[in-house]
Scaffold this motif. Structure first.
Motif, short mmCIF file in Angstrom:
data_model
loop_
_atom_site.label_atom_id
_atom_site.label_comp_id
_atom_site.label_asym_id
_atom_site.label_seq_id
_atom_site.Cartn_x
_atom_site.Cartn_y
_atom_site.Cartn_z
N ASN A 237 0.81 -1.40 0.23
CA ASN A 237 0.15 0.11 -0.22
C ASN A 237 0.39 1.34 0.31
O ASN A 237 0.51 2.33 -0.28
CB ASN A 237 -1.42 -0.27 1.35
CG ASN A 237 -1.94 -1.22 1.17
OD1 ASN A 237 -3.05 -1.25 0.49
ND2 ASN A 237 -1.43 -2.35 1.73
N GLY A 238 1.83 0.95 -0.15
CA GLY A 238 3.27 2.52 -0.39
C GLY A 238 3.08 2.72 1.28
O GLY A 238 3.21 4.51 1.36
N ILE A 239 2.89 1.94 2.14
CA ILE A 239 2.74 3.10 3.60
C ILE A 239 3.98 2.58 4.03
O ILE A 239 5.09 2.57 3.65
CB ILE A 239 2.28 2.55 4.80
CG1 ILE A 239 0.78 2.46 4.19
CG2 ILE A 239 2.31 2.92 5.58
CD1 ILE A 239 -0.06 1.61 4.54
N ASP A 240 4.61 4.20 4.60
CA ASP A 240 6.61 4.62 5.26
C ASP A 240 6.01 4.27 6.41
O ASP A 240 5.59 5.57 6.91
CB ASP A 240 7.04 5.81 4.95
CG ASP A 240 7.78 6.28 5.36
OD1 ASP A 240 8.66 5.29 6.40
OD2 ASP A 240 8.51 7.34 5.85
N THR A 241 6.03 2.68 7.24
CA THR A 241 5.45 2.95 8.47
C THR A 241 7.16 2.92 9.40
O THR A 241 8.29 3.36 9.07
CB THR A 241 4.78 1.57 8.98
OG1 THR A 241 4.50 1.61 10.45
CG2 THR A 241 5.78 0.19 8.88
#
Length: 256
Positions: A237-241
């Motif tokens: 989901n292209g999430i920078d966590t």
């Protein structure tokens, strides 16, 4: 209690609850046909989490622009009460997690609606409710009955009575609880995941929860090193966590 006795008691508990039959079927599949899938990608996930991990204090400062030092001092009385309640509880459940992370996520987002999966003693519930009470917000919690321990009456045991008016507890598996919760409220400010630890269980729940998280809301998941479900979810989901290392485990957190 022996493992065989516990399993038998759990099975009988399911049989007495027709509303839990769907979860019984999923449990049987998870522990037989899909057993090896539960820890899919665990080594990869731990390596990835370790490379990104920061402390809880660093994450709170980085994401929310707040300092967590005052939490234990501000709520020392209620925390002491809750610690004593845990000690006197006759059954053993999951202990306290990253409470400050949950509390400050609620403060940062000025949360009115929070959803969590997994309750046990109620430590994470307590952290959210301490913030929600100030805005008269609501915590929606999904938690499976403790069928093998006769522990239903102790779920949320550490939560003081004066906070319970802001709490709605749904006593089913996530696949039954979450649709009921989303019918009541479809947009959440904070999400905290701490229930089904299997890969498949997480993949399903993460997508459902993320879809109902408002833009600018906070997503938190405990125990992300158990398998690679959280890592895969973020990458897909292209999430920078941000990853928090807490008491030897990893917690994932990001702002949508």
């Amino acid at each position: 209690m022996s493992e065989i006795t516990r399993v038998l008691k759990t099975f009988i508990g399911y049989l007495k609850r027709p509303d839990l039959y769907p979860e019984l079927g999923r449990k049987i599949l998870k522990n037989t046909i899909n057993r090896n899938n539960a820890f899919k990608g665990k080594e990869k996930a731990n390596s990835w989490a370790s490379s990104k991990a920061v402390s809880q204090e660093e994450a709170i400062t980085k994401l929310f622009g707040m300092h967590s030092g005052s939490f234990k001092e501000e709520f020392q009385d209620v925390l002491k009460y809750s610690e004593e309640r845990e000690k006197e509880c006759p059954i053993k459940m999951g202990g306290a997690g990253a409470l400050e992370l949950i509390y400050y996520a609620c403060e940062f987002s000025k949360a009115q609606h929070v959803v969590e999966t997994g309750v046990a003693y109620g430590w994470s519930s307590l952290a959210a409710l301490l913030s929600l009470k100030e805005r008269n917000g609501t915590l929606y919690s999904s938690d499976m009955p403790y069928l093998g321990q006769n522990g239903d009456q102790y779920v949320g045991y550490v939560v003081p009575e004066d906070l319970k008016s802001n709490w709605k507890l749904f006593r089913f598996a996530d696949k039954e609880s979450l649709p009921k919760i989303f019918t009541e409220t479809s947009s959440f400010d904070v999400i905290h995941y701490d229930s089904d630890k299997s890969y498949d269980g997480r993949v399903w729940a993460y997508q459902e929860l993320y879809r109902n998280l408002r833009k600018g809301g906070v997503f938190i998941s405990d125990d992300i090193g158990d398998n690679s479900a959280y890592q895969d979810f973020c990458e897909n989901n292209g999430i920078d966590t941000t990853v928090v290392e807490f008491e030897g485990k990893y917690v994932g957190v990001f702002i949508k």
